[in-house]
Write an enzyme that holds these catalytic residues in place. Structure first.
Site, PDB file in Angstrom:
ATOM      1  N   PHE A  82     -13.859   3.228   4.252  1.00 37.22           N
ATOM      2  CA  PHE A  82     -12.875   2.609   3.643  1.00 37.22           C
ATOM      3  C   PHE A  82     -12.295   3.005   2.300  1.00 37.22           C
ATOM      4  O   PHE A  82     -13.328   3.097   1.520  1.00 37.22           O
ATOM      5  CB  PHE A  82     -13.616   1.064   3.216  1.00 37.22           C
ATOM      6  CG  PHE A  82     -12.315  -0.143   2.936  1.00 37.22           C
ATOM      7  CD1 PHE A  82     -11.802  -0.607   3.913  1.00 37.22           C
ATOM      8  CD2 PHE A  82     -12.078  -0.331   1.655  1.00 37.22           C
ATOM      9  CE1 PHE A  82     -10.704  -1.521   3.633  1.00 37.22           C
ATOM     10  CE2 PHE A  82     -11.087  -1.020   1.285  1.00 37.22           C
ATOM     11  CZ  PHE A  82     -10.314  -1.656   2.393  1.00 37.22           C
ATOM     12  N   ARG A 125      -5.404  -0.047  -6.802  1.00 40.22           N
ATOM     13  CA  ARG A 125      -4.044   0.702  -6.235  1.00 40.22           C
ATOM     14  C   ARG A 125      -3.543   1.676  -7.087  1.00 40.22           C
ATOM     15  O   ARG A 125      -3.051   2.630  -6.669  1.00 40.22           O
ATOM     16  CB  ARG A 125      -3.001  -0.360  -6.096  1.00 40.22           C
ATOM     17  CG  ARG A 125      -3.065  -1.514  -5.051  1.00 40.22           C
ATOM     18  CD  ARG A 125      -1.669  -2.250  -4.753  1.00 40.22           C
ATOM     19  NE  ARG A 125      -1.959  -3.449  -4.064  1.00 40.22           N
ATOM     20  CZ  ARG A 125      -2.125  -3.567  -2.539  1.00 40.22           C
ATOM     21  NH1 ARG A 125      -2.118  -2.419  -1.859  1.00 40.22           N
ATOM     22  NH2 ARG A 125      -2.067  -4.636  -1.978  1.00 40.22           N
ATOM     23  N   GLY A 178       0.576  -1.304  -0.156  1.00 39.44           N
ATOM     24  CA  GLY A 178       0.009   0.069   0.029  1.00 39.44           C
ATOM     25  C   GLY A 178       0.917   1.334  -0.002  1.00 39.44           C
ATOM     26  O   GLY A 178       0.284   2.063  -0.497  1.00 39.44           O
ATOM     27  N   LYS A 216      -7.192   7.283  10.335  1.00 39.87           N
ATOM     28  CA  LYS A 216      -8.502   7.162  10.594  1.00 39.87           C
ATOM     29  C   LYS A 216      -8.449   6.902  12.379  1.00 39.87           C
ATOM     30  O   LYS A 216      -8.626   5.830  12.781  1.00 39.87           O
ATOM     31  CB  LYS A 216      -8.839   5.872  10.077  1.00 39.87           C
ATOM     32  CG  LYS A 216      -9.718   5.945   8.875  1.00 39.87           C
ATOM     33  CD  LYS A 216     -10.407   4.805   8.278  1.00 39.87           C
ATOM     34  CE  LYS A 216      -9.843   3.735   7.456  1.00 39.87           C
ATOM     35  NZ  LYS A 216     -10.460   2.514   6.873  1.00 39.87           N
ATOM     36  N   GLU A 233       3.994   4.259   5.890  1.00 43.86           N
ATOM     37  CA  GLU A 233       2.611   3.549   5.844  1.00 43.86           C
ATOM     38  C   GLU A 233       1.704   4.606   4.901  1.00 43.86           C
ATOM     39  O   GLU A 233       1.693   5.401   5.036  1.00 43.86           O
ATOM     40  CB  GLU A 233       2.342   3.205   7.563  1.00 43.86           C
ATOM     41  CG  GLU A 233       1.116   2.321   7.514  1.00 43.86           C
ATOM     42  CD  GLU A 233       1.008   1.044   7.021  1.00 43.86           C
ATOM     43  OE1 GLU A 233       1.104   0.958   5.696  1.00 43.86           O
ATOM     44  OE2 GLU A 233       0.992   0.142   7.768  1.00 43.86           O
ATOM     45  N   ASP A 234       0.881   3.561   4.632  1.00 47.57           N
ATOM     46  CA  ASP A 234      -0.382   4.153   3.739  1.00 47.57           C
ATOM     47  C   ASP A 234      -1.391   5.001   4.565  1.00 47.57           C
ATOM     48  O   ASP A 234      -1.982   5.999   4.392  1.00 47.57           O
ATOM     49  CB  ASP A 234      -0.879   3.261   2.761  1.00 47.57           C
ATOM     50  CG  ASP A 234      -1.146   1.802   3.432  1.00 47.57           C
ATOM     51  OD1 ASP A 234      -1.258   1.775   4.515  1.00 47.57           O
ATOM     52  OD2 ASP A 234      -1.686   0.907   2.684  1.00 47.57           O
ATOM     53  N   ASP A 239      -5.189   2.633  10.825  1.00 46.78           N
ATOM     54  CA  ASP A 239      -6.350   2.224  11.140  1.00 46.78           C
ATOM     55  C   ASP A 239      -6.471   1.901  12.435  1.00 46.78           C
ATOM     56  O   ASP A 239      -6.796   2.760  13.285  1.00 46.78           O
ATOM     57  CB  ASP A 239      -7.023   1.126   9.911  1.00 46.78           C
ATOM     58  CG  ASP A 239      -8.403   0.859  10.179  1.00 46.78           C
ATOM     59  OD1 ASP A 239      -9.093   1.816  10.331  1.00 46.78           O
ATOM     60  OD2 ASP A 239      -8.708  -0.275   9.720  1.00 46.78           O
TER      61      ASP A 239
HETATM   62  P1  IMP Z   1      -4.312  -1.615  11.035  1.00 47.78           P
HETATM   63  O1  IMP Z   1      -3.274  -2.697  11.375  1.00 47.78           O
HETATM   64  O2  IMP Z   1      -5.763  -1.836  11.207  1.00 47.78           O
HETATM   65  O3  IMP Z   1      -3.554   0.017  11.292  1.00 47.78           O
HETATM   66  O4  IMP Z   1      -4.316  -1.719   9.473  1.00 47.78           O
HETATM   67  C1  IMP Z   1      -3.250  -1.039   8.444  1.00 47.78           C
HETATM   68  C2  IMP Z   1      -3.342  -1.432   7.264  1.00 47.78           C
HETATM   69  O5  IMP Z   1      -4.919  -2.096   7.112  1.00 47.78           O
HETATM   70  C3  IMP Z   1      -2.944  -0.538   6.072  1.00 47.78           C
HETATM   71  O6  IMP Z   1      -1.738  -0.766   5.944  1.00 47.78           O
HETATM   72  C4  IMP Z   1      -4.040  -1.106   5.001  1.00 47.78           C
HETATM   73  O7  IMP Z   1      -3.342  -2.028   4.187  1.00 47.78           O
HETATM   74  C5  IMP Z   1      -5.298  -1.471   5.568  1.00 47.78           C
HETATM   75  N1  IMP Z   1      -6.327  -0.597   5.730  1.00 47.78           N
HETATM   76  C6  IMP Z   1      -7.013  -0.110   6.635  1.00 47.78           C
HETATM   77  N2  IMP Z   1      -7.801   0.576   6.439  1.00 47.78           N
HETATM   78  C7  IMP Z   1      -7.857   0.675   5.000  1.00 47.78           C
HETATM   79  C8  IMP Z   1      -8.558   1.439   4.170  1.00 47.78           C
HETATM   80  O8  IMP Z   1      -9.474   2.184   4.343  1.00 47.78           O
HETATM   81  N3  IMP Z   1      -8.716   1.002   2.783  1.00 47.78           N
HETATM   82  C9  IMP Z   1      -7.609   0.187   2.320  1.00 47.78           C
HETATM   83  N4  IMP Z   1      -6.749  -0.573   3.173  1.00 47.78           N
HETATM   84  C10 IMP Z   1      -7.033  -0.478   4.507  1.00 47.78           C
END
Ligand code: IMP
Length: 175
Positions: free
Chosen positions: A151, A164, A44, A130, A98-99, A102
């Site tokens: 999302f 992507r 990402g 987020k 990081e992208d 979440d």
């Molecule tokens: P976390 O571990 O829940 O913070 O998630 C991080 C990863 O979840 C990111 O690097 C993304 O790959 C994926 N992710 C979380 N939210 C989204 C979204 O809204 N769209 C696409 N990928 C997401």
């Protein structure tokens, strides 16, 4: 990409470019032009990593890590290492690129893992944040945009490997 028609733009290409330029300037100044190691979290963060690095006139080393915790639009909560570091980051100034943050689980896991490799410093730069969705305490040092609990897709972000390559950050209006 028939569904693309339903996608709305959350952050345009122009807005992304302008904010990335600001982040690059801030990072360049904070590190006083010193060498930095970027750890790009695949897949990402590839667009963000490249666009950010292009705008920083210091030496930048690149490392890549791939972890997975998502299936479709849902986090499984279990982080798996798919591609590990190739180089040694001991004694280096490291920024995880990081992208999106979440739940914060991925970065909490990665920060602990990378700290064990004894970098000189370790920071996090995320294009999107987020904050509403957080379950782990995780504060990125650099954030491009705070976004609502939607999302999002594009600019590296996918759903089941699609979207992507969109040049902007979009979302579905109907979900
Ligand atoms: P976390 O571990 O829940 O913070 O998630 C991080 C990863 O979840 C990111 O690097 C993304 O790959 C994926 N992710 C979380 N939210 C989204 C979204 O809204 N769209 C696409 N990928 C997401």
């Amino acid at each position: 990409m028939e569904e693309e028609k339903k996608l709305k733009v959350l952050i345009s290409e122009e807005e992304l470019n302008a904010r990335i330029k600001e982040l690059a300037k801030q990072i360049y100044e904070d590190y006083h032009g010193q060498e930095i190691t970027f750890i790009c979290i695949l897949k990402g963060s590839i667009f963000f990593t490249v666009e950010l690095a292009k705008r920083i006139p210091s030496d930048i080393n690149f490392e890549f890590i791939r972890v997975s915790s998502y299936h479709g639009e849902n986090s499984t909560g279990v982080i798996k290492m798919k591609v590990d570091l190739q180089g040694d980051i001991k004694g280096k100034d490291v920024i995880i690129i990081e992208d999106i943050v979440d739940t914060g689980r991925t970065l909490s896991y990665l920060k602990e893992y990378l700290k064990s490799k004894e970098p000189k410093s370790l920071k996090v730069c995320s294009l999107l944040d987020k904050k509403e969705r957080r379950v782990c305490e995780m504060e990125a040092d650099y954030v491009g945009f705070d976004i609502p609990d939607k999302f999002v897709l594009g600019y590296g972000l996918d759903v089941d490997e699609k979207y992507r390559n969109l040049p902007y950050i979009g979302y579905y209006d109907n979900v």
